[in-house]
Enzyme design. Sequence first.
Site, PDB file in Angstrom:
ATOM      1  CE  LYS A  12      -3.511  -2.682   2.299  1.00 34.97           C
ATOM      2  NZ  LYS A  12      -4.744  -2.707   3.062  1.00 34.97           N
ATOM      3  CD  GLU A  97      -6.804  -0.385   1.244  1.00 37.31           C
ATOM      4  OE1 GLU A  97      -5.732  -0.145   0.668  1.00 37.31           O
ATOM      5  OE2 GLU A  97      -6.884  -1.098   2.264  1.00 37.31           O
ATOM      6  CB  SER A 213      -6.984  -9.602   9.110  1.00 39.31           C
ATOM      7  OG  SER A 213      -7.406  -8.247   9.150  1.00 39.31           O
TER       8      SER A 213
HETATM    9  C1  PEP Z   1      -5.086  -6.001   1.535  1.00 37.89           C
HETATM   10  O1  PEP Z   1      -5.004  -4.796   1.572  1.00 37.89           O
HETATM   11  O2  PEP Z   1      -5.098  -6.561   0.433  1.00 37.89           O
HETATM   12  C2  PEP Z   1      -5.160  -6.724   2.787  1.00 37.89           C
HETATM   13  C3  PEP Z   1      -5.598  -7.942   2.767  1.00 37.89           C
HETATM   14  O3  PEP Z   1      -4.787  -6.045   3.933  1.00 37.89           O
HETATM   15  P1  PEP Z   1      -4.624  -6.681   5.423  1.00 37.89           P
HETATM   16  O4  PEP Z   1      -3.820  -7.956   5.262  1.00 37.89           O
HETATM   17  O5  PEP Z   1      -3.883  -5.646   6.192  1.00 37.89           O
HETATM   18  O6  PEP Z   1      -5.990  -6.949   5.934  1.00 37.89           O
END
Ligand code: PEP
Length: 251
Positions: A12, A97, A213
């Site tokens: 990100k 996002e 997550s």
């Molecule tokens: C993602 O942004 O693709 C993602 C899965 O983030 P996180 O692992 O932090 O939930």
Amino acid sequence: MSRRKFICGNWKMHKTASEAVQLVRELRQKLDGTGAQVAVAPPFTALAAVKQALQGSAIQLFGQNCHHEKQGAFTGEVSAPMLKDVGCDGVILGHSERRQYFGETDDQVAKKVRAVLAEALHPIVCVGETLQEREAGRTWEVVSRQVRGALGGLDAAALQRITLAYEPVWAIGTGRTATTAQAQEVHAQIRGLLRELGGAQVAQAVRIQYGGSVKPDNAADLLSQPDVDGALVGGASLKSSDFAAIVTAAR
Ligand code: PEP
């Protein structure tokens, strides 16, 4: 035929170029190149430096987004040929996002998929429902619309070059992971839809990552599900020991 697990770290809007190089150096020490396919997706500003730091490594380089046009008056955007030129192997597309904060539509994601395929790059196409949509019993309606929207009209050869990522929006960055059963249920439905769109061979070959997550302590369970073929990892990909542990769990 078994599908090779595929783990991609989505950094990100994190890491300057020098921080990104440091993270890649740590990853190279911790990963031995066997087992799962591994990719990292740093921000645009770090791609060139990370490419250099990855020389001689099996770890692949992905972009986090691109524009569907090759070039033009699109201030602030980056095209698929530009990502190819800097040494990317693929591009993450349609991340929630992007959809949520930048208004990306299914139609735009479809155009981006085609632009990325045209450069012989590997698209990871993200789909997933919000909490509100899940609670309203609309998960499959939303996910199937996103998959059809992005992939509809592609032939079997093109479909086989794509990876999908099922990322329930309510599980991204929240610490709240889908249960293995919740993940497997949607992954199996997506595989059924792939069969409809491209036939049995496509459904068998295309990898479907889970994202939301994913951490060292839940990765093995999620990755043991028959239709979970890898992970798209956000937060945990920013720490080399956590990301390496997730890659190891994919063995
Ligand atoms: C993602 O942004 O693709 C993602 C899965 O983030 P996180 O692992 O932090 O939930």
